[in-house]
Design an enzyme around this catalytic site. Structure first.
Site, PDB file in Angstrom:
ATOM      1  N   ASN A 116      43.813   8.213 -19.749  1.00  0.00           N
ATOM      2  CA  ASN A 116      43.743   9.649 -19.987  1.00  0.00           C
ATOM      3  C   ASN A 116      43.297  10.361 -18.715  1.00  0.00           C
ATOM      4  O   ASN A 116      42.229  10.051 -18.170  1.00  0.00           O
ATOM      5  CB  ASN A 116      42.751   9.965 -21.108  1.00  0.00           C
ATOM      6  N   GLU A 117      44.121  11.288 -18.236  1.00  0.00           N
ATOM      7  CA  GLU A 117      43.777  12.134 -17.091  1.00  0.00           C
ATOM      8  C   GLU A 117      43.187  11.326 -15.942  1.00  0.00           C
ATOM      9  O   GLU A 117      42.224  11.743 -15.288  1.00  0.00           O
ATOM     10  CB  GLU A 117      42.803  13.233 -17.524  1.00  0.00           C
TER      11      GLU A 117
ATOM     12  N   ASN B 118      48.354  16.857 -20.915  1.00  0.00           N
ATOM     13  CA  ASN B 118      47.251  17.722 -21.325  1.00  0.00           C
ATOM     14  C   ASN B 118      47.373  19.025 -20.547  1.00  0.00           C
ATOM     15  O   ASN B 118      47.190  19.035 -19.329  1.00  0.00           O
ATOM     16  CB  ASN B 118      45.901  17.070 -21.005  1.00  0.00           C
TER      17      ASN B 118
ATOM     18  N   TYR C 191      42.122  27.420 -18.990  1.00  0.00           N
ATOM     19  CA  TYR C 191      41.538  27.126 -17.682  1.00  0.00           C
ATOM     20  C   TYR C 191      42.313  27.785 -16.544  1.00  0.00           C
ATOM     21  O   TYR C 191      41.727  28.288 -15.592  1.00  0.00           O
ATOM     22  CB  TYR C 191      41.478  25.611 -17.444  1.00  0.00           C
TER      23      TYR C 191
ATOM     24  N   TRP D 110      43.478  19.792 -29.117  1.00  0.00           N
ATOM     25  CA  TRP D 110      42.178  19.345 -28.626  1.00  0.00           C
ATOM     26  C   TRP D 110      41.148  20.395 -29.038  1.00  0.00           C
ATOM     27  O   TRP D 110      41.106  21.450 -28.439  1.00  0.00           O
ATOM     28  CB  TRP D 110      42.203  19.168 -27.098  1.00  0.00           C
TER      29      TRP D 110
ATOM     30  N   LYS E 225      36.017  23.438 -28.236  1.00  0.00           N
ATOM     31  CA  LYS E 225      37.451  23.590 -28.510  1.00  0.00           C
ATOM     32  C   LYS E 225      37.823  23.138 -29.916  1.00  0.00           C
ATOM     33  O   LYS E 225      38.998  23.212 -30.305  1.00  0.00           O
ATOM     34  CB  LYS E 225      38.273  22.839 -27.468  1.00  0.00           C
TER      35      LYS E 225
END
Length: 766
Positions: A387-388, A443, A449, A523, A544
């Site tokens: 993930n990321e 994502n 953001y 999310w 979130k």
């Protein structure tokens, strides 16, 4: 086989120099007695400041032989369902195990120790401190330490099913469904031991039972030299596991002379097509759901089955058909719930944020344990590799090789499922990293953001056009919301419940128009702890979630998805119930419903009616004190008749001026109006210039960099680390300072002061 939980009467020792020291401290009067599950970060890991205790703590317990039902010449194991993150287990002073995975089951054989004494001294160290090899080390959630899942004793007969293969249960079930002919060939495998050696020639009796518990197939096989027993049986006219529509499960029982095992399984096929999206049993089945962390307010990750049942109740209420269980292996009980409820699962390991060269073996071990322990679950469709991972790491050959090794391992252990990964939004779409897994997801947080909401639409359309051979999904998207904050005209970064709802309205419509997105995951379903965060009026929380951290309040956006996804129960929901005091002369009333017709009433009088789908917007005069009611009418499309109309109501009041309690930052407003009275000299820098251009000037760049540093620090250590990501900086560089500051929730006076400073710095002429 006999299983006995030993979750009571543990002594918790926060500080000790060794296992021997911990055992001594455990008998002192001040030693704390705890029950499992337990974490030492239930409070300090949720209160902000990024100062929660990360280190090594100890658990001590005496285990009496009389607590364990023993078999003659049998074996006895200690089983740990979760010990975060690095654990060592000592038995009578000797270290029996070193385990580096805070999320998986592991076992140790204590038979020989029991033969020597009737009382065993069990000492367990758990460590969640810094490491250069054990994941996770950097991520936007709290790294709770502790024995946060159950510990038990397994007593096995002399001849028993093998429990030593990466924490698995010893029984492997592989159903292969023929969609055309309707049968399922089910391969059944076990591994048998006699004492500590492979058992040759042992008879294993297999039996398959239908969902009503009736035996439909039986087979007997004998183990080979390696103790392996395998057979394939055919279920004619197999009833399919059809997701939330019909999550039908069969049961297989494997029996030896003195032990039996049982596992549930489902007959289904999963496929993912770049143009058709996700296919369940050969039919399009768009996966639309949420992501989930395992922690709860006041409990941390030391949660009970009752909490997991409650979590699943929220999933069923919202109508999701998929879960991304982030960012690690979750409790076995919850995967069982997903099987039973028909929820398609993305399961993943905590290979996250930052690539650690010394962590390669840890990632492989985590994948081995994830697959071995969860192979039989009907619900699991994909294995997540990472993930990321490029948030704080460059894409280089070492990182790529680690991912290739994980991908190959997953396919070697499980050829029946695909692999995937969640890519951070800054990762270029032509990166070689996207070529590693079978399918990809991104994502994206456009509209929160960075950037504007519509950029997510453009991103997916461009990806789909440029990479028609690649399946793509939407693995994370969300916006923070504190229900205390409300606004008539919500804007990004005001942390209002209303902006979160608008954000999700846009994303829901975008997703519905693109059925080729193989899976989409909000999310997050619940707010969760991220102790490094300090934003939106809360310390130590990522907000979130569609539901608050304590599970007490469903935010308006929750009902948006319930209206779109839940076709079982008719309902209507009025948004803005917490927005009672309203200052404008007219006010917007938003209604979410899964019914096709909604009527609005003010003080008992019907004022409007609309036909529509999911979202209904009304505008009414705002005068005095008014009771607002909404009624939904009509059958749910594709569902059951509603019977009686559904009703929801709320009270609103006309007030003079904004209610300060509703405002996160009272100076946040329309940036466009902040400078009406100010003259902007184009020969000097201003907040209307792009960040990238400002940074080219050393003096002006130093000013804005200081402000950007302060802004990133408020969003935790991951935000602080990502600030140097080249792709992110390139993206931010294209945005004006005023847009970035508005998005960051910076107040009017601070923006004006920055502008005054920049207006004192002349642009250098070429």
């Amino acid at each position: 086989m006999s299983s006995v939980d030993i979750c009571e009467n543990w002594k918790f020792i926060k500080f000790a120099s060794s296992a021997q020291d911990a055992a001594i401290r455990a008998v002192m009067p001040e030693a704390e007695t705890v029950s499992l599950p337990h974490t030492w970060n239930a409070v300090d890991g949720q209160d902000g400041g990024n100062d929660y205790y990360r280190g090594k703590c100890w658990y001590v317990r005496a285990l009496q032989a009389e607590e364990i039902p023993l078999y003659e010449n049998g074996r006895v194991y200690l089983e740990f369902e979760g010990a975060a993150y690095t654990a060592e287990v000592y038995v009578n002073g000797a270290c029996k195990c070193h385990h580096e995975n805070g999320f998986s089951t592991f076992r140790i054989d204590i038979t020989e120790e029991l033969l020597k004494t009737e009382t065993l001294e069990i000492v367990v160290s758990c460590e969640n401190g810094d490491s250069d090899r054990v994941y996770p080390q950097q991520a936007d959630f709290t790294f709770y330490g502790g024995l946060y899942r159950a510990v038990r004793v397994l007593s096995l007969p002399l001849v028993h099913f093998d429990r030593d293969y990466f924490g698995s249960c010893g029984l492997k079930v592989t159903p292969l469904l023929d969609l055309d002919l309707g049968y399922a060939d089910v391969t059944l495998e076990t591994w048998v031991k006699q004492g500590t050696s492979a058992a040759f020639g042992q008879k294993v009796r297999f039996q398959i039972m239908d969902g009503e518990g009736q035996a439909i197939l039986k087979e007997e096989v004998r183990t080979d030299e390696s103790g392996h027993a395998i057979c394939t049986v055919r279920i004619e006219n197999a009833r399919r596991w059809e997701g939330i529509k019909d999550p039908y499960l069969y049961t297989v029982v494997a029996a030896l002379a003195d032990e039996t095992l049982s596992e549930k399984f489902g007959c289904r096929t999963f496929d993912i097509d770049p143009q058709k999206g996700f296919l369940l049993n050969g039919h399009p089945y768009p996966l639309r759901g949420v992501s989930m962390h395992q922690d709860v307010k006041g409990m941390g990750n030391a949660i009970t089955k009752a909490v997991l049942d409650q979590n699943m109740a929220f999933v069923r209420e919202i109508g999701a058909n998929t879960l991304r269980l982030a960012h690690y292996q979750h409790a076995q009980y919850f995967y069982d719930l997903c099987d039973r409820e028909g929820i398609v699962v993305w399961a993943e390991i905590p290979f996250i944020t930052m690539f650690m060269p010394k962590g390669r073996e840890c990632t492989l071990q985590m994948m081995r344990e994830l697959i071995a322990q969860n192979y039989n679950h009907a619900s699991i469709a994909v294995w997540g590799l990472s993930n990321e991972i490029t948030v704080a790491s460059a894409v280089n050959e070492e990182l790529l090789d680690n991912h290739r090794a994980l991908n190959n391992l997953a396919h070697a252990m499980d050829p029946t499922r695909k692999t995937t990964m969640a890519n951070v939004f800054m990762l270029e779409t032509d990166s070689p990293l996207l070529e590693v897994p079978d399918v990809n997801s991104y994502n994206l947080y456009f509209g929160w953001y960075v950037g504007e909401l519509e950029e997510a639409d453009h991103f997916f359309d461009a990806f789909h056009q440029d990479h028609p051979q690649m399946a793509i999904g939407y693995s994370e998207y969300g916006a923070d919301a504190n229900p205390a904050y409300q606004a008539e005209d919500p804007v990004r970064s005001d942390y209002t419940e209303g902006y979160q709802a608008l954000y999700h309205e846009h994303n829901l419509a975008m997703i519905q128009a693109r059925p080729w997105l193989w899976a989409t995951h909000v999310w997050n379903l619940f707010d969760f702890a991220a102790d490094g965060r300090d934003e939106g009026g809360r310390h130590g929380e990522n907000q979130k979630g569609l539901v608050t951290f304590d599970r007490s309040y469903r935010k308006d956006a929750f009902y948006l998805y319930k209206a779109a996804w839940n076709k079982r129960e008719p309902f209507v929901h009025l948004c803005g119930k917490k927005y009672e005091n309203r200052e404008s002369d007219e006010t917007k009333i938003t209604v979410y419903s899964n019914q096709p017709r909604v009527a609005l009433y003010v003080n008992g009088n019907k004022v409007a009616e609309q036909r529509g789908n999911t979202v209904f917007h009304f505008v009414i005069p705002n005068v005095g004190s008014q009771w607002i009611a909404a009624r939904g009418f009509g059958d749910i499309e594709g569902g059951a008749a509603c019977g009686q109309p559904t009703v929801d109501g709320m009270r609103i009041h006309k007030v003079d001026g904004k209610d300060a309690d509703y405002i996160f930052n009272s100076s946040l407003g329309s940036v466009d109006n902040w400078f009406d009275a100010e003259e902007i000299d184009p020969d000097f820098w201003s907040v209307w210039d792009k960040l990238g251009e400002i940074r080219e000037d050393p003096q002006a760049g130093a000013v804005v960099n200081t402000m950007m540093e302060q802004a990133s620090a408020s969003r935790g250590d991951v935000a602080d680390s990502v600030k140097d990501n080249p792709a992110l900086q390139k993206m931010l560089g294209r945005m004006t300072m005023v847009s970035l500051l508005k998005q960051g929730g910076v107040g009017e006076e601070a923006v004006k002061q920055l502008n005054r400073v920049l207006q004192g710095i002349p642009k250098k002429k070429s």
